[in-house]
Design a protein around this motif. Structure first.
Motif, mmCIF file in Angstrom:
data_model
loop_
_atom_site.group_PDB
_atom_site.id
_atom_site.type_symbol
_atom_site.label_atom_id
_atom_site.label_comp_id
_atom_site.label_asym_id
_atom_site.label_seq_id
_atom_site.Cartn_x
_atom_site.Cartn_y
_atom_site.Cartn_z
ATOM 1 N N ILE A 90 -46.689 -9.715 14.621
ATOM 2 C CA ILE A 90 -47.024 -9.029 15.866
ATOM 3 C C ILE A 90 -46.416 -7.632 15.876
ATOM 4 N N ALA A 91 -45.164 -7.551 15.402
ATOM 5 C CA ALA A 91 -44.426 -6.281 15.443
ATOM 6 C C ALA A 91 -45.086 -5.214 14.583
ATOM 7 N N GLY A 92 -45.780 -5.638 13.503
ATOM 8 C CA GLY A 92 -46.404 -4.661 12.617
ATOM 9 C C GLY A 92 -47.377 -3.750 13.350
ATOM 10 N N PHE B 175 -38.460 -6.290 15.674
ATOM 11 C CA PHE B 175 -39.084 -5.005 15.988
ATOM 12 C C PHE B 175 -38.239 -3.857 15.455
ATOM 13 N N PHE B 176 -36.918 -3.960 15.632
ATOM 14 C CA PHE B 176 -36.003 -2.911 15.168
ATOM 15 C C PHE B 176 -36.066 -2.754 13.646
ATOM 16 N N GLY B 177 -35.956 -3.875 12.938
ATOM 17 C CA GLY B 177 -35.936 -3.821 11.478
ATOM 18 C C GLY B 177 -37.204 -3.262 10.889
ATOM 19 N N LEU B 178 -38.340 -3.650 11.465
ATOM 20 C CA LEU B 178 -39.626 -3.169 10.959
ATOM 21 C C LEU B 178 -39.799 -1.676 11.243
ATOM 22 N N ALA B 179 -39.367 -1.238 12.443
ATOM 23 C CA ALA B 179 -39.456 0.184 12.781
ATOM 24 C C ALA B 179 -38.586 1.024 11.857
ATOM 25 N N ILE B 180 -37.403 0.530 11.515
ATOM 26 C CA ILE B 180 -36.497 1.248 10.607
ATOM 27 C C ILE B 180 -37.094 1.341 9.212
ATOM 28 N N SER B 181 -37.494 0.194 8.658
ATOM 29 C CA SER B 181 -37.950 0.166 7.264
ATOM 30 C C SER B 181 -39.203 0.993 7.046
ATOM 31 N N THR B 182 -40.049 1.105 8.068
ATOM 32 C CA THR B 182 -41.294 1.866 7.905
ATOM 33 C C THR B 182 -41.138 3.355 8.222
ATOM 34 N N SER B 183 -39.985 3.763 8.728
ATOM 35 C CA SER B 183 -39.814 5.173 9.106
ATOM 36 C C SER B 183 -38.762 5.910 8.274
ATOM 37 N N ILE B 184 -38.231 5.270 7.239
ATOM 38 C CA ILE B 184 -37.234 5.932 6.389
ATOM 39 C C ILE B 184 -37.759 7.258 5.831
ATOM 40 N N PRO B 185 -38.999 7.315 5.290
ATOM 41 C CA PRO B 185 -39.488 8.613 4.787
ATOM 42 C C PRO B 185 -39.559 9.678 5.878
ATOM 43 N N ASN B 186 -39.838 9.274 7.116
ATOM 44 C CA ASN B 186 -39.912 10.228 8.226
ATOM 45 C C ASN B 186 -38.543 10.719 8.659
ATOM 46 N N ILE B 187 -37.511 9.923 8.402
ATOM 47 C CA ILE B 187 -36.154 10.257 8.838
ATOM 48 C C ILE B 187 -35.419 11.103 7.801
ATOM 49 N N VAL B 188 -35.574 10.758 6.519
ATOM 50 C CA VAL B 188 -34.817 11.470 5.475
ATOM 51 C C VAL B 188 -35.707 12.276 4.543
ATOM 52 N N GLY B 189 -37.041 12.181 4.682
ATOM 53 C CA GLY B 189 -37.954 12.888 3.787
ATOM 54 C C GLY B 189 -38.329 12.042 2.588
ATOM 55 N N ASP B 190 -39.546 12.231 2.079
ATOM 56 C CA ASP B 190 -40.032 11.443 0.942
ATOM 57 C C ASP B 190 -39.112 11.545 -0.270
ATOM 58 N N ASN B 191 -38.617 12.768 -0.545
ATOM 59 C CA ASN B 191 -37.805 12.984 -1.740
ATOM 60 C C ASN B 191 -36.462 12.272 -1.676
ATOM 61 N N ASN B 192 -35.997 11.949 -0.474
ATOM 62 C CA ASN B 192 -34.692 11.316 -0.312
ATOM 63 C C ASN B 192 -34.776 9.825 -0.026
ATOM 64 N N THR B 193 -35.996 9.284 0.039
ATOM 65 C CA THR B 193 -36.172 7.889 0.445
ATOM 66 C C THR B 193 -35.495 6.917 -0.513
ATOM 67 N N ALA B 194 -35.644 7.136 -1.815
ATOM 68 C CA ALA B 194 -35.047 6.221 -2.795
ATOM 69 C C ALA B 194 -33.528 6.202 -2.672
ATOM 70 N N ARG B 195 -32.912 7.384 -2.505
ATOM 71 C CA ARG B 195 -31.460 7.440 -2.370
ATOM 72 C C ARG B 195 -31.000 6.765 -1.087
ATOM 73 N N ALA B 196 -31.767 6.968 -0.024
ATOM 74 C CA ALA B 196 -31.426 6.324 1.249
ATOM 75 C C ALA B 196 -31.475 4.803 1.094
ATOM 76 N N ASN B 197 -32.511 4.284 0.441
ATOM 77 C CA ASN B 197 -32.613 2.842 0.210
ATOM 78 C C ASN B 197 -31.456 2.327 -0.633
ATOM 79 N N SER B 198 -31.039 3.119 -1.628
ATOM 80 C CA SER B 198 -29.913 2.730 -2.480
ATOM 81 C C SER B 198 -28.634 2.610 -1.664
#
Length: 428
Positions: free
Chosen positions: A72-74, A127-150
């Motif tokens: 539902i949250a998706g 809802f919180f977890g899904l919103a976070i995981s899907t917005s990482i590129p918007n928060i830190v930028g595409d180029n920094n997404t892998a480092r943020a996940n690490s």
């Protein structure tokens, strides 16, 4: 973060470094509080009921809603402002915990109230977890997404180690009610810190998403996107197959072998259990130093094969070598192998997760991640059921050897897949 630390969008300066600091601070505060509370709650339920059945019942009512609500949250996350969803659900979680604290004070012996509380909190956190995981590129930028996940992996693993320790100490010294107070405040502080995040909104072009969409339609769109994007389907399949074996390995098989068969002590088992998380911390740190983790996907099958060999190496106690008869030697050897396994697992998972975040269209990311999360939960559950049943009838070393060989064969076959070869050519 990388050299691309900020950008200007619609007259606003988006500082990726500041965004990342606010996000990781918020997540560390709230997740550590949740980990401390979760462990303290488990001790409370066991002390109060002295029943493993009651304990599993309380736990299951935090997992089942998570699976159902994710679907539902998706759709909800894709349709609504992700930043508002993150902030509101974090603060709402804090209010829920503080409300429960007051109710717990009035009636500390109600298991039903515990279950209702776990269900409500699981819903908001889905809802919180899904919103976070899907917005990482918007928060830190595409180029920094892998480092943020690490770094998130590192922080999460650190919390997995610290949470139970702090939770046990806090439970004995200040009690569950004060732990609830701290947990509630930590959620609210996390939400307040996330208010200051400036999130980049990527322009959506040519979406086929209907304006009026029911929840079932949202789920269908998620599945359709996954099936349409063949390379994404391929990588999700890999993730599910690996998770089907490695999730029960860490959660069930390793603890069972050591405690029930090899008969290590409770302290020795805690050392072994913490080793995977320690390896994940090291792996997350190493991945955060790499500029281009994306290219590691090319080596995903080498990493899987290395993990398969380690799975077979867990059979070392059956070599009948006198040196391996010592419980501490068994403990240290298992711990070292699990540390290596944790490092390899992070090196495999972070690039794949980053691929999903960056490549999946933003207007469908919530739906796709919802479907992905639920299938991951299902594969873990099925794996635990299957391995739990097999352990009753088959020797543990045979299970590890056969599982390792299956992983080796499957990884070799999948490495020759057309979509994987095309992906490799695209990142040359």
């Amino acid at each position: 973060m990388s050299e691309n630390n900020q950008t200007i969008l619609s007259g606003r300066i988006i500082n990726y470094k500041l965004n990342f600091f606010l996000l990781i601070f918020g997540r560390f505060v709230s997740e550590l509080g949740s980990s401390v509370f979760g462990f303290a709650l488990s001790l409370y339920v066991l002390d109060f009921t002295n029943s493993a059945a009651a304990f599993s019942l309380v736990l299951s009512f935090s997992i089942i809603p998570n699976m159902l609500v994710n679907l539902i949250a998706g759709s909800f996350v894709d349709k609504h402002d992700k930043k508002k969803t993150i902030v509101i659900t974090d603060i709402l979680s804090g209010i829920i915990v503080l409300t429960f604290m007051c109710m717990f004070h009035l009636n500390p012996q109600s298991i039903l109230m515990l279950i209702v509380f776990k269900v409500i909190l699981a819903v908001t956190q889905s809802f919180f977890g899904l919103a976070i995981s899907t917005s990482i590129p918007n928060i830190v930028g595409d180029n920094n997404t892998a480092r943020a996940n690490s770094l998130f992996t590192t922080v999460g693993s650190l919390i997995n180690i610290l949470g139970p320790v702090v939770g046990a100490v806090a439970y004995k010294t200040i009690g569950l009610q004060y732990i609830l107070l701290i947990d509630g405040i930590s959620f609210i502080l996390s939400g307040i810190s996330e208010i200051f995040i400036i999130m980049e909104t990527k322009k959506v072009v040519n979406t086929d998403t209907p304006k009026k969409e029911g929840f079932l339609s949202g789920i269908k769109l998620g599945f359709q996107y996954i099936l349409k994007e063949k390379t994404t389907t391929f990588f999700i399949t890999i993730t599910l197959l690996v998770n089907l074996i490695f999730s029960p390995l860490s959660a069930l098989v390793i603890p069972y072998i050591n405690y029930n068969v090899l008969q290590v002590s409770g302290i020795q088992l805690s050392v072994i259990q913490g080793s995977w998380a320690a390896g994940a911390i090291i792996g997350g740190f190493l991945m955060s130093l790499k500029k281009d983790t994306f290219r590691l996907i090319k080596h995903v099958f080498v990493l899987i094969q290395a993990q398969a060999f380690i799975m077979i190496m867990f059979c070392f106690p059956n070599l009948k070598v006198p040196f391996f008869e010592s419980r501490w030697v068994i403990t240290i050897t298992f711990s070292l192998l699990l540390i290596i396994l944790g490092i390899l697992n992070v090196m495999q998972n972070v690039p794949l997760y980053t691929y999903f975040q960056v490549r999946v269209a933003e207007h469908l990311r919530g739906r796709v991640f919802a479907v992905f999360n639920v299938t991951i939960m299902l594969s873990s559950t099925i794996g635990i059921w299957v391995f739990g049943g097999i352990l009753e009838f088959v020797k543990w070393d045979q299970i590890l050897v056969v599982s390792g060989i299956i992983m080796l064969i499957v990884s070799v076959l999948l490495s020759k897949n057309t979509y994987f070869k095309k992906f490799n050519e695209s990142v040359e």
